[in-house]
Design a protein around this motif. Sequence first.
Motif, PDB file in Angstrom:
ATOM      1  N   VAL A   1       7.739  -8.879  -3.570  1.00  0.00           N
ATOM      2  CA  VAL A   1       7.207 -10.115  -2.990  1.00  0.00           C
ATOM      3  C   VAL A   1       5.687 -10.098  -3.148  1.00  0.00           C
ATOM      4  CG1 VAL A   1       7.093 -11.541  -0.923  1.00  0.00           C
ATOM      5  CG2 VAL A   1       9.038 -10.019  -1.266  1.00  0.00           C
ATOM      6  N   PRO A   2       5.101 -11.086  -3.834  1.00  0.00           N
ATOM      7  CA  PRO A   2       3.632 -11.091  -3.974  1.00  0.00           C
ATOM      8  C   PRO A   2       2.959 -11.166  -2.609  1.00  0.00           C
ATOM      9  CG  PRO A   2       4.649 -12.738  -5.382  1.00  0.00           C
ATOM     10  CD  PRO A   2       5.735 -12.215  -4.471  1.00  0.00           C
ATOM     11  N   ALA A   3       1.885 -10.399  -2.449  1.00  0.00           N
ATOM     12  CA  ALA A   3       1.264 -10.281  -1.138  1.00  0.00           C
ATOM     13  C   ALA A   3       0.182 -11.314  -0.893  1.00  0.00           C
ATOM     14  CB  ALA A   3       0.675  -8.895  -0.972  1.00  0.00           C
TER      15      ALA A   3
ATOM     16  N   ALA B   1       7.889   5.091  -4.752  1.00  0.00           N
ATOM     17  CA  ALA B   1       8.060   3.951  -5.666  1.00  0.00           C
ATOM     18  C   ALA B   1       8.183   2.616  -4.933  1.00  0.00           C
ATOM     19  CB  ALA B   1       9.272   4.152  -6.583  1.00  0.00           C
ATOM     20  N   ARG B   2       7.652   2.534  -3.722  1.00  0.00           N
ATOM     21  CA  ARG B   2       7.698   1.278  -2.987  1.00  0.00           C
ATOM     22  C   ARG B   2       6.311   0.639  -2.847  1.00  0.00           C
ATOM     23  NH1 ARG B   2      12.253  -0.078  -1.014  1.00  0.00           N
ATOM     24  NH2 ARG B   2      11.334  -1.470   0.530  1.00  0.00           N
ATOM     25  N   ALA B   3       5.279   1.354  -3.275  1.00  0.00           N
ATOM     26  CA  ALA B   3       3.918   0.819  -3.191  1.00  0.00           C
ATOM     27  C   ALA B   3       3.194   1.073  -4.505  1.00  0.00           C
ATOM     28  CB  ALA B   3       3.171   1.467  -2.029  1.00  0.00           C
ATOM     29  N   ILE B   4       2.241   0.203  -4.800  1.00  0.00           N
ATOM     30  CA  ILE B   4       1.395   0.374  -5.978  1.00  0.00           C
ATOM     31  C   ILE B   4      -0.057   0.295  -5.522  1.00  0.00           C
ATOM     32  CG2 ILE B   4       0.626  -0.714  -8.124  1.00  0.00           C
ATOM     33  CD1 ILE B   4       3.540  -1.579  -8.552  1.00  0.00           C
ATOM     34  N   ALA B   5      -0.827   1.335  -5.828  1.00  0.00           N
ATOM     35  CA  ALA B   5      -2.267   1.297  -5.584  1.00  0.00           C
ATOM     36  C   ALA B   5      -2.940   0.881  -6.885  1.00  0.00           C
ATOM     37  CB  ALA B   5      -2.773   2.667  -5.139  1.00  0.00           C
ATOM     38  N   TYR B   6      -3.989   0.077  -6.796  1.00  0.00           N
ATOM     39  CA  TYR B   6      -4.650  -0.384  -8.015  1.00  0.00           C
ATOM     40  C   TYR B   6      -6.094  -0.743  -7.717  1.00  0.00           C
ATOM     41  CZ  TYR B   6      -3.598  -4.997  -6.032  1.00  0.00           C
ATOM     42  OH  TYR B   6      -3.508  -6.086  -5.195  1.00  0.00           O
TER      43      TYR B   6
ATOM     44  N   GLY C   1     -15.242  -9.378  -6.285  1.00  0.00           N
ATOM     45  CA  GLY C   1     -16.434  -9.382  -7.131  1.00  0.00           C
ATOM     46  C   GLY C   1     -16.904  -7.992  -7.516  1.00  0.00           C
ATOM     47  N   TYR C   2     -16.284  -6.981  -6.952  1.00  0.00           N
ATOM     48  CA  TYR C   2     -16.601  -5.593  -7.300  1.00  0.00           C
ATOM     49  C   TYR C   2     -15.304  -4.799  -7.218  1.00  0.00           C
ATOM     50  CZ  TYR C   2     -16.497  -5.271  -2.214  1.00  0.00           C
ATOM     51  OH  TYR C   2     -16.105  -5.350  -0.903  1.00  0.00           O
ATOM     52  N   PRO C   3     -15.227  -3.665  -7.866  1.00  0.00           N
ATOM     53  CA  PRO C   3     -13.961  -2.928  -7.870  1.00  0.00           C
ATOM     54  C   PRO C   3     -13.696  -2.277  -6.518  1.00  0.00           C
ATOM     55  CG  PRO C   3     -15.640  -1.682  -9.054  1.00  0.00           C
ATOM     56  CD  PRO C   3     -16.249  -3.019  -8.725  1.00  0.00           C
ATOM     57  N   ASP C   4     -12.483  -2.452  -6.021  1.00  0.00           N
ATOM     58  CA  ASP C   4     -12.081  -1.802  -4.777  1.00  0.00           C
ATOM     59  C   ASP C   4     -10.587  -1.496  -4.849  1.00  0.00           C
ATOM     60  OD1 ASP C   4     -12.330  -0.656  -2.304  1.00  0.00           O
ATOM     61  OD2 ASP C   4     -12.886  -2.491  -1.253  1.00  0.00           O
ATOM     62  N   LEU C   5     -10.144  -0.586  -3.969  1.00  0.00           N
ATOM     63  CA  LEU C   5      -8.754  -0.154  -3.995  1.00  0.00           C
ATOM     64  C   LEU C   5      -7.886  -1.055  -3.123  1.00  0.00           C
ATOM     65  CD1 LEU C   5      -9.106   3.721  -3.575  1.00  0.00           C
ATOM     66  CD2 LEU C   5      -9.466   2.308  -5.611  1.00  0.00           C
ATOM     67  N   PHE C   6      -6.725  -1.372  -3.629  1.00  0.00           N
ATOM     68  CA  PHE C   6      -5.722  -2.117  -2.870  1.00  0.00           C
ATOM     69  C   PHE C   6      -4.391  -1.396  -3.021  1.00  0.00           C
ATOM     70  CE2 PHE C   6      -9.073  -5.061  -3.545  1.00  0.00           C
ATOM     71  CZ  PHE C   6      -9.061  -5.920  -2.459  1.00  0.00           C
ATOM     72  N   VAL C   7      -3.582  -1.455  -1.961  1.00  0.00           N
ATOM     73  CA  VAL C   7      -2.231  -0.900  -2.020  1.00  0.00           C
ATOM     74  C   VAL C   7      -1.270  -2.032  -1.711  1.00  0.00           C
ATOM     75  CG1 VAL C   7      -0.600   0.742  -1.032  1.00  0.00           C
ATOM     76  CG2 VAL C   7      -3.008   1.404  -1.333  1.00  0.00           C
ATOM     77  N   ALA C   8      -0.393  -2.346  -2.656  1.00  0.00           N
ATOM     78  CA  ALA C   8       0.605  -3.402  -2.460  1.00  0.00           C
ATOM     79  C   ALA C   8       1.942  -2.753  -2.114  1.00  0.00           C
ATOM     80  CB  ALA C   8       0.738  -4.241  -3.729  1.00  0.00           C
ATOM     81  N   LEU C   9       2.478  -3.083  -0.937  1.00  0.00           N
ATOM     82  CA  LEU C   9       3.837  -2.660  -0.585  1.00  0.00           C
ATOM     83  C   LEU C   9       4.760  -3.704  -1.223  1.00  0.00           C
ATOM     84  CD1 LEU C   9       3.284  -1.704   3.175  1.00  0.00           C
ATOM     85  CD2 LEU C   9       2.961  -0.308   1.130  1.00  0.00           C
TER      86      LEU C   9
ATOM     87  N   TYR D   1       7.825  -4.399  -1.929  1.00  0.00           N
ATOM     88  CA  TYR D   1       9.076  -4.984  -1.441  1.00  0.00           C
ATOM     89  C   TYR D   1       8.910  -5.618  -0.071  1.00  0.00           C
ATOM     90  CZ  TYR D   1      10.785  -2.415  -5.424  1.00  0.00           C
ATOM     91  OH  TYR D   1      10.968  -1.963  -6.699  1.00  0.00           O
ATOM     92  N   GLN D   2       7.697  -5.610   0.465  1.00  0.00           N
ATOM     93  CA  GLN D   2       7.441  -6.212   1.762  1.00  0.00           C
ATOM     94  C   GLN D   2       6.426  -7.340   1.699  1.00  0.00           C
ATOM     95  OE1 GLN D   2       7.318  -1.883   2.803  1.00  0.00           O
ATOM     96  NE2 GLN D   2       6.922  -2.775   4.804  1.00  0.00           N
ATOM     97  N   GLY D   3       5.730  -7.473   0.548  1.00  0.00           N
ATOM     98  CA  GLY D   3       4.700  -8.490   0.461  1.00  0.00           C
ATOM     99  C   GLY D   3       3.500  -8.182   1.326  1.00  0.00           C
ATOM    100  N   VAL D   4       3.261  -6.908   1.588  1.00  0.00           N
ATOM    101  CA  VAL D   4       2.159  -6.484   2.443  1.00  0.00           C
ATOM    102  C   VAL D   4       1.095  -5.813   1.580  1.00  0.00           C
ATOM    103  CG1 VAL D   4       1.490  -4.884   4.290  1.00  0.00           C
ATOM    104  CG2 VAL D   4       3.598  -6.214   4.485  1.00  0.00           C
ATOM    105  N   GLN D   5      -0.161  -6.036   1.958  1.00  0.00           N
ATOM    106  CA  GLN D   5      -1.257  -5.441   1.208  1.00  0.00           C
ATOM    107  C   GLN D   5      -2.153  -4.626   2.117  1.00  0.00           C
ATOM    108  OE1 GLN D   5      -2.885  -7.653  -2.184  1.00  0.00           O
ATOM    109  NE2 GLN D   5      -4.389  -8.057  -0.625  1.00  0.00           N
ATOM    110  N   GLN D   6      -2.554  -3.461   1.657  1.00  0.00           N
ATOM    111  CA  GLN D   6      -3.438  -2.600   2.437  1.00  0.00           C
ATOM    112  C   GLN D   6      -4.713  -2.339   1.649  1.00  0.00           C
ATOM    113  OE1 GLN D   6      -0.694   0.671   2.736  1.00  0.00           O
ATOM    114  NE2 GLN D   6       0.228  -0.098   4.620  1.00  0.00           N
TER     115      GLN D   6
END
Lengths: 195, 453
Positions: free
Chosen positions: A63-65, B235-240, B246-254, B256-261
Amino acid sequence: MVELMVKRLLLLILIASIWTAAGCARRQPPVAGPAAPPPGPPPAAAPAPPPRPAERVEEALPVPAEPLAEDEIARRTLDELNRDSPFKPVFFGLDSAELDEAGRSIVTANAGLLKKYPAWVITIEGHCDERGTAEYNLALGERRAAAVRTYLVSLGLAPDRIRIVSYGKEFPFDPGHTDAAWAKNRRAHFVITSK
Amino acid sequence: MHWALGLVGAVAGAVVLAAGPAPQEPAPTPPPQQPSEIAVVISGDPGTPPRYAVPDFVAMNPEAAEIAKSIAQVLWNDLAYEREFYMIPRDTYATVPAARTADQIAFPAWSELGADAVAFGSVQRTGATVRIEFRLFNVRTRQSVFSKEYTGTDANPRLYAHTIADEIHQQQRALRGVARTKLTFSSDRNRERIVGGVQDRDVKEIYISDYDGANVRRITTNRQLNLTPVWSPDARAIAYTSYRRGYPDLFVALIYQGVQQEPTKGGTQNWLPMFSPDGTRIVFTSSRDGNPELYIVNRDGSGLRRVTNHPAIDTTPTWSPTGTQIAFTSDRAGQPQIYIVGADGLNLRRLTTAESYADRPTWSPAPFNEIAFAARTGPGYDIKVYDLAGGVTRQITFGEGSNESPAYAPNGRHLAFTSTRSGRTQVFTIGRDGRGARQVTRDGSNYTPAWSN
């Protein structure tokens, strides 16, 4: 007004679909349902396997966040300025983040412009050519932008007017694969971010 | 999660089979030869791999026809991928009469074709529900050595074939297959341009696909630059790395939940994240102290700690499988080279000494103990592997285009990487011996792959 209503409707649909998806995911049993007999008579050639529950095979859908990025209309005039920039880019040697004499004179000229417009805040973008690796180039571009900032500060500019960002080799100025293209891509690019 | 499910299933399969005429060791070790036993592991002629045939599955009703035909080819491909079996080409099966049921299998004809093992599958489709019955037969003994039923939706029929392939590899070869693993990568395939940029610049978003490139799904939708995705160990989250601010920063996408950290939120520049093997920490590059250095942060953003401290560039970190060491790239000796340092910042040592330029170290999973990296070999790069036990380097690619960004498969037997050999930059996979290169992506340009557990 109509636009606002459409936005609200879209938001409602989005929330509803996320809620539905989450609900479905919760309702799914973790593994197999009850055992079901195999279709057709058991084959004779092989030893008949005892009945076993069929294993459930499934996977969840991502699901896109994030919501879509909003238009950045507020920056349009700056965009026009930046598309025909009064600043000249600074170029670098292969695998190098050092300012040569030509580079220093360009930075000096750009510094003069910044002193003339003291309200301008700039971002220096560090870029690399495709001959470095994608990962290392992110750091090398940073070093290039930082070298330019250091020199600008040494020329008397306030550090808080100068941000830096590296794009590695992600945004080549010239998409070609020649020495001339690479030379244009190893650059520090000045962008006005507020004025 | 699928992996755990598959492992349980494969073990259950072996156990049930062992409930036949005689007690038996669990697969795959062949039991001592006794006349009364059924050998679960199918062998080939001495010194050669067993020869497998995978004919079309039987459609139990007309609605199942398409799935029955397509997944046999997927299963064939999956079984061919690990190169443990000789896969008899599917276009040579015309001489063998098709079987509607397992007792119709034409064993003499399969034997004539040289098959040691033949698959038999049937598919029933009721609405959106799919039920698949699968068996693997030893052609010589005509015994079923693997038998299992699967059910689920028709959303992704390939997953049934992937599951069967993983379970056959587990049962027959004690091998963890990769058929249900996934790739993640950065791509400009949606051909959008960044809004409000100073020049025309392509959006790059994060995508995932099955290991074979099928079933592509988009993960990010921010229409900015998104790079260097990596999987969490579950295998349920992707960090990128994302430039959405506007500048590079880390994000973690869960995913299968549509949640972002945002573990490093706060205005500093951070990039190239990599999850620790236990998934609790992230190592990354940051210029927060004025120079690209390595840092470790807990996944919730707490416990930030600096690992390196050198005026040169330190970047592109990767964890050792035990989580105690970090391999990374540094140009402290002039050009970029691969180094190893303890996760505590101690015991630094240089790994590559014969390369002019080396980057993107990636540490293999056990049982292999090696580090793959991209090395400058001319105008472009090739993938090389440094064997930590022997201290020797071997080359995986040889100048077909420029080859970068290696990432290991979870079983260590394959690498994903990018190559320009077919034109634009695309994701490929290749065996750790340098054989069996396969192009995975074809749409747009695709970068910095990572492989899920």
